[in-house]
Design a protein around this motif. Structure first.
Motif, PDB file in Angstrom:
ATOM      1  N   ASN A 113       0.884  -1.170   0.000  1.00 22.34           N
ATOM      2  CA  ASN A 113       0.000   0.000   0.000  1.00 22.34           C
ATOM      3  C   ASN A 113       0.927   1.227   0.000  1.00 22.34           C
ATOM      4  O   ASN A 113       1.209   1.807   1.034  1.00 22.34           O
ATOM      5  CB  ASN A 113      -0.903  -0.008   1.236  1.00 22.34           C
ATOM      6  CG  ASN A 113      -1.769   1.235   1.338  1.00 22.34           C
ATOM      7  OD1 ASN A 113      -1.636   2.187   0.575  1.00 22.34           O
ATOM      8  ND2 ASN A 113      -2.653   1.245   2.320  1.00 22.34           N
ATOM      9  N   TYR A 114       1.409   1.578  -1.178  1.00 24.00           N
ATOM     10  CA  TYR A 114       2.440   2.607  -1.286  1.00 24.00           C
ATOM     11  C   TYR A 114       1.919   3.997  -0.954  1.00 24.00           C
ATOM     12  O   TYR A 114       2.627   4.788  -0.337  1.00 24.00           O
ATOM     13  CB  TYR A 114       3.079   2.561  -2.678  1.00 24.00           C
ATOM     14  CG  TYR A 114       3.603   1.192  -2.993  1.00 24.00           C
ATOM     15  CD1 TYR A 114       4.468   0.539  -2.111  1.00 24.00           C
ATOM     16  CD2 TYR A 114       3.222   0.517  -4.141  1.00 24.00           C
ATOM     17  CE1 TYR A 114       4.933  -0.742  -2.383  1.00 24.00           C
ATOM     18  CE2 TYR A 114       3.696  -0.762  -4.421  1.00 24.00           C
ATOM     19  CZ  TYR A 114       4.542  -1.384  -3.533  1.00 24.00           C
ATOM     20  OH  TYR A 114       4.999  -2.643  -3.787  1.00 24.00           O
ATOM     21  N   THR A 115       0.711   4.296  -1.339  1.00 21.73           N
ATOM     22  CA  THR A 115       0.132   5.598  -0.991  1.00 21.73           C
ATOM     23  C   THR A 115       0.041   5.725   0.521  1.00 21.73           C
ATOM     24  O   THR A 115       0.412   6.754   1.094  1.00 21.73           O
ATOM     25  CB  THR A 115      -1.250   5.769  -1.650  1.00 21.73           C
ATOM     26  OG1 THR A 115      -1.087   5.673  -3.064  1.00 21.73           O
ATOM     27  CG2 THR A 115      -1.869   7.105  -1.285  1.00 21.73           C
ATOM     28  N   GLY A 116      -0.442   4.687   1.173  1.00 18.98           N
ATOM     29  CA  GLY A 116      -0.529   4.692   2.633  1.00 18.98           C
ATOM     30  C   GLY A 116       0.832   4.814   3.281  1.00 18.98           C
ATOM     31  O   GLY A 116       0.993   5.522   4.286  1.00 18.98           O
ATOM     32  N   GLY A 117       1.828   4.160   2.717  1.00 19.78           N
ATOM     33  CA  GLY A 117       3.191   4.255   3.253  1.00 19.78           C
ATOM     34  C   GLY A 117       3.739   5.661   3.171  1.00 19.78           C
ATOM     35  O   GLY A 117       4.339   6.167   4.127  1.00 19.78           O
ATOM     36  N   LYS A 118       3.521   6.305   2.033  1.00 21.83           N
ATOM     37  CA  LYS A 118       3.977   7.689   1.878  1.00 21.83           C
ATOM     38  C   LYS A 118       3.247   8.605   2.848  1.00 21.83           C
ATOM     39  O   LYS A 118       3.854   9.491   3.443  1.00 21.83           O
ATOM     40  CB  LYS A 118       3.770   8.178   0.436  1.00 21.83           C
ATOM     41  CG  LYS A 118       4.694   7.523  -0.561  1.00 21.83           C
ATOM     42  CD  LYS A 118       4.622   8.134  -1.940  1.00 21.83           C
ATOM     43  CE  LYS A 118       3.241   8.294  -2.463  1.00 21.83           C
ATOM     44  NZ  LYS A 118       3.155   8.770  -3.836  1.00 21.83           N
ATOM     45  N   GLU A 119       1.942   8.393   3.005  1.00 17.29           N
ATOM     46  CA  GLU A 119       1.167   9.229   3.921  1.00 17.29           C
ATOM     47  C   GLU A 119       1.651   9.070   5.357  1.00 17.29           C
ATOM     48  O   GLU A 119       1.748  10.057   6.093  1.00 17.29           O
ATOM     49  CB  GLU A 119      -0.322   8.872   3.815  1.00 17.29           C
ATOM     50  CG  GLU A 119      -0.956   9.328   2.525  1.00 17.29           C
ATOM     51  CD  GLU A 119      -2.360   8.775   2.307  1.00 17.29           C
ATOM     52  OE1 GLU A 119      -2.826   7.946   3.126  1.00 17.29           O
ATOM     53  OE2 GLU A 119      -2.990   9.169   1.306  1.00 17.29           O
ATOM     54  N   GLU A 120       1.955   7.858   5.763  1.00 19.35           N
ATOM     55  CA  GLU A 120       2.438   7.628   7.130  1.00 19.35           C
ATOM     56  C   GLU A 120       3.809   8.271   7.339  1.00 19.35           C
ATOM     57  O   GLU A 120       4.050   8.919   8.358  1.00 19.35           O
ATOM     58  CB  GLU A 120       2.483   6.128   7.446  1.00 19.35           C
ATOM     59  CG  GLU A 120       1.120   5.491   7.572  1.00 19.35           C
ATOM     60  CD  GLU A 120       0.278   6.034   8.709  1.00 19.35           C
ATOM     61  OE1 GLU A 120       0.820   6.523   9.722  1.00 19.35           O
ATOM     62  OE2 GLU A 120      -0.961   5.955   8.594  1.00 19.35           O
ATOM     63  N   ALA A 121       4.714   8.094   6.382  1.00 22.54           N
ATOM     64  CA  ALA A 121       6.038   8.714   6.502  1.00 22.54           C
ATOM     65  C   ALA A 121       5.912  10.233   6.562  1.00 22.54           C
ATOM     66  O   ALA A 121       6.621  10.895   7.329  1.00 22.54           O
ATOM     67  CB  ALA A 121       6.932   8.294   5.334  1.00 22.54           C
ATOM     68  N   ALA A 122       5.000  10.776   5.785  1.00 19.21           N
ATOM     69  CA  ALA A 122       4.803  12.233   5.748  1.00 19.21           C
ATOM     70  C   ALA A 122       4.351  12.777   7.097  1.00 19.21           C
ATOM     71  O   ALA A 122       4.660  13.927   7.437  1.00 19.21           O
ATOM     72  CB  ALA A 122       3.784  12.597   4.668  1.00 19.21           C
ATOM     73  N   LYS A 123       3.648  11.969   7.889  1.00 17.73           N
ATOM     74  CA  LYS A 123       3.174  12.421   9.203  1.00 17.73           C
ATOM     75  C   LYS A 123       4.323  12.791  10.135  1.00 17.73           C
ATOM     76  O   LYS A 123       4.140  13.596  11.048  1.00 17.73           O
ATOM     77  CB  LYS A 123       2.307  11.344   9.856  1.00 17.73           C
ATOM     78  CG  LYS A 123       0.972  11.162   9.190  1.00 17.73           C
ATOM     79  CD  LYS A 123       0.177  10.042   9.850  1.00 17.73           C
ATOM     80  CE  LYS A 123      -1.148   9.825   9.136  1.00 17.73           C
ATOM     81  NZ  LYS A 123      -1.898   8.700   9.752  1.00 17.73           N
ATOM     82  N   SER A 124       5.485  12.222   9.917  1.00 19.76           N
ATOM     83  CA  SER A 124       6.621  12.513  10.801  1.00 19.76           C
ATOM     84  C   SER A 124       7.161  13.934  10.611  1.00 19.76           C
ATOM     85  O   SER A 124       7.730  14.505  11.541  1.00 19.76           O
ATOM     86  CB  SER A 124       7.740  11.494  10.591  1.00 19.76           C
ATOM     87  OG  SER A 124       8.285  11.631   9.299  1.00 19.76           O
ATOM     88  N   ILE A 125       6.960  14.511   9.450  1.00 20.25           N
ATOM     89  CA  ILE A 125       7.529  15.831   9.164  1.00 20.25           C
ATOM     90  C   ILE A 125       6.937  16.925  10.053  1.00 20.25           C
ATOM     91  O   ILE A 125       7.685  17.646  10.726  1.00 20.25           O
ATOM     92  CB  ILE A 125       7.419  16.164   7.657  1.00 20.25           C
ATOM     93  CG1 ILE A 125       8.286  15.176   6.861  1.00 20.25           C
ATOM     94  CG2 ILE A 125       7.830  17.619   7.386  1.00 20.25           C
ATOM     95  CD1 ILE A 125       8.122  15.274   5.355  1.00 20.25           C
ATOM     96  N   PRO A 126       5.616  17.081  10.114  1.00 18.93           N
ATOM     97  CA  PRO A 126       5.092  18.126  11.001  1.00 18.93           C
ATOM     98  C   PRO A 126       5.369  17.836  12.479  1.00 18.93           C
ATOM     99  O   PRO A 126       5.493  18.772  13.274  1.00 18.93           O
ATOM    100  CB  PRO A 126       3.590  18.163  10.699  1.00 18.93           C
ATOM    101  CG  PRO A 126       3.283  16.889  10.007  1.00 18.93           C
ATOM    102  CD  PRO A 126       4.544  16.451   9.332  1.00 18.93           C
ATOM    103  N   LEU A 127       5.478  16.573  12.841  1.00 18.58           N
ATOM    104  CA  LEU A 127       5.795  16.235  14.232  1.00 18.58           C
ATOM    105  C   LEU A 127       7.184  16.736  14.603  1.00 18.58           C
ATOM    106  O   LEU A 127       7.388  17.296  15.689  1.00 18.58           O
ATOM    107  CB  LEU A 127       5.676  14.729  14.457  1.00 18.58           C
ATOM    108  CG  LEU A 127       4.268  14.144  14.298  1.00 18.58           C
ATOM    109  CD1 LEU A 127       4.334  12.618  14.277  1.00 18.58           C
ATOM    110  CD2 LEU A 127       3.345  14.635  15.399  1.00 18.58           C
ATOM    111  N   ALA A 128       8.151  16.542  13.702  1.00 17.35           N
ATOM    112  CA  ALA A 128       9.514  17.036  13.949  1.00 17.35           C
ATOM    113  C   ALA A 128       9.512  18.564  14.028  1.00 17.35           C
ATOM    114  O   ALA A 128      10.165  19.151  14.904  1.00 17.35           O
ATOM    115  CB  ALA A 128      10.459  16.554  12.857  1.00 17.35           C
ATOM    116  N   HIS A 129       8.762  19.207  13.138  1.00 16.84           N
ATOM    117  CA  HIS A 129       8.657  20.676  13.181  1.00 16.84           C
ATOM    118  C   HIS A 129       8.012  21.141  14.486  1.00 16.84           C
ATOM    119  O   HIS A 129       8.425  22.153  15.061  1.00 16.84           O
ATOM    120  CB  HIS A 129       7.856  21.204  11.992  1.00 16.84           C
ATOM    121  CG  HIS A 129       8.592  21.212  10.694  1.00 16.84           C
ATOM    122  ND1 HIS A 129       9.769  21.893  10.497  1.00 16.84           N
ATOM    123  CD2 HIS A 129       8.319  20.595   9.512  1.00 16.84           C
ATOM    124  CE1 HIS A 129      10.181  21.713   9.259  1.00 16.84           C
ATOM    125  NE2 HIS A 129       9.335  20.925   8.642  1.00 16.84           N
TER     126      HIS A 129
END
Length: 167
Positions: A113-129
């Motif tokens: 589920n590549y779209t889901g994988g990208k979406e999950e990885a993307a969630k880490s960016i605002p958390l780090a910010h």
């Protein structure tokens, strides 16, 4: 010994090839960072973009977990100011969430589920910010800046490499 050397150079070539394609696809991917982070994790068993994308999620987890350990150590350290402790406590939860985001990305990519994988990885960016912002608002220097930068970079690498997987 020559066989091992050839195997490692083949693995290096696989990672370099995937990182080259990722950096050409998206300017946010720094080729040198991509290669260094992935090779530090270990060689790819073959030129398999799917495996390399999963390695990137493992690296994201591998950055978040020690960040939590660092935070716990800093919270216990005598002399840590109340403002810094308050910021660290907030970032503790954020880095736990970053680790889970990469773990969920790994699960999604593993399930193809590549779209889901990208979406999950993307969630880490605002958390780090958000962690960086907590320290900025408290007007104290962040001891986690390098971890935040790394989390963001590896999330981008993961998302772009996942996008390269042939469907």
């Amino acid at each position: 010994m020559a066989t091992i050397s050839l195997a490692l150079s083949g693995a290096d070539a696989a990672i370099k090839s995937v990182c080259k394609a990722a950096s050409e696809k998206d300017a946010r991917v720094n080729y040198e960072f991509c290669v260094s982070a992935l090779l530090d994790h270990g060689p790819a068993p073959k030129e398999d973009t799917w495996v390399v994308a999963k390695q990137a999620t493992d690296i994201g987890i591998g950055n978040a977990e020690p960040a939590v350990t660092d935070i716990e150590g800093l919270l216990a350290k005598p002399g840590t100011t109340a403002k810094t402790k308050a910021a660290l406590q907030q970032c503790d939860g954020l880095y736990n969430s970053i680790g889970f985001a990469f773990a969920y990305a790994n699960e999604k990519i593993n399930a193809r589920n590549y779209t889901g994988g990208k979406e999950e990885a993307a969630k880490s960016i605002p958390l780090a910010h958000q962690c960086d912002d907590v320290f900025a608002k408290a007007d104290v220097p962040s001891p986690l800046t390098q971890r935040s930068v790394f989390s963001i970079k590896i999330a981008i690498v993961c998302m772009v490499i996942t996008d390269l997987i042939e469907r």
